[in-house]
Design a protein around this motif. Sequence first.
Motif, PDB file in Angstrom:
ATOM      1  N   GLU A 190       7.355   7.171   4.952  1.00 26.18           N
ATOM      2  CA  GLU A 190       7.277   5.892   4.259  1.00 26.18           C
ATOM      3  C   GLU A 190       6.430   5.938   2.995  1.00 26.18           C
ATOM      4  O   GLU A 190       6.470   5.014   2.203  1.00 26.18           O
ATOM      5  N   THR A 191       5.662   7.012   2.811  1.00 29.24           N
ATOM      6  CA  THR A 191       4.859   7.130   1.588  1.00 29.24           C
ATOM      7  C   THR A 191       5.396   8.205   0.653  1.00 29.24           C
ATOM      8  O   THR A 191       4.812   8.452  -0.396  1.00 29.24           O
ATOM      9  N   TYR A 196      12.012   8.076   0.029  1.00 27.15           N
ATOM     10  CA  TYR A 196      11.587   7.272   1.176  1.00 27.15           C
ATOM     11  C   TYR A 196      12.442   7.515   2.408  1.00 27.15           C
ATOM     12  O   TYR A 196      13.670   7.461   2.351  1.00 27.15           O
ATOM     13  N   GLN A 228       0.831  -1.203   0.000  1.00 24.40           N
ATOM     14  CA  GLN A 228       0.000   0.000   0.000  1.00 24.40           C
ATOM     15  C   GLN A 228       0.869   1.259   0.000  1.00 24.40           C
ATOM     16  O   GLN A 228       0.584   2.211  -0.733  1.00 24.40           O
ATOM     17  N   ARG A 229       1.933   1.265   0.784  1.00 22.93           N
ATOM     18  CA  ARG A 229       2.829   2.432   0.805  1.00 22.93           C
ATOM     19  C   ARG A 229       3.540   2.601  -0.541  1.00 22.93           C
ATOM     20  O   ARG A 229       3.698   3.721  -1.031  1.00 22.93           O
ATOM     21  N   VAL A 240       1.157   4.228  -2.963  1.00 22.16           N
ATOM     22  CA  VAL A 240       1.037   5.676  -2.749  1.00 22.16           C
ATOM     23  C   VAL A 240       2.198   6.391  -3.434  1.00 22.16           C
ATOM     24  O   VAL A 240       2.013   7.402  -4.123  1.00 22.16           O
ATOM     25  N   ARG A 241       3.405   5.862  -3.276  1.00 25.80           N
ATOM     26  CA  ARG A 241       4.586   6.478  -3.915  1.00 25.80           C
ATOM     27  C   ARG A 241       4.463   6.441  -5.434  1.00 25.80           C
ATOM     28  O   ARG A 241       4.782   7.413  -6.121  1.00 25.80           O
TER      29      ARG A 241
END
Length: 125
Positions: free
Chosen positions: A73-74, A78, A31-32, A35-36
């Motif tokens: 983290e997103t 990073y 999921q992270r 997002v990136r």
Amino acid sequence: QWRLSRGIHVFTNLTKLPHMRLEGEPEKIYQRASVRKRRALELAVRLLEIGNVDLVVEELKAIASDHGNGPGETSICYHGKEKWFMSSSTIVAVNIDVRRSRLLYCRGNPCLNPFIDYSGLVQKL
């Protein structure tokens, strides 16, 4: 044979295939990463209007250094906790004439370290 279509492609360190099920920590990591990737694609859209590869590379460096809503983290650049960290960032701009392609590498976080241009290696092909 599989080929990349012309345009912008964003690769993350995690790819989820359609048949894969993720649960727990792997799902959170995915999921992270998603997002990136979305943030990178959002920022990269403007690159389609730039005709100069040098300007595109400068924009890609800025995207690689992006912190979106703050370092974490997103963010594309990073900044993780404890054992997770950003080891490197690579920019590859491929041209039909491969000798005009660009290859840049940054060790660590791009917001803290410079990109080194290795395009000369590609131009020797």
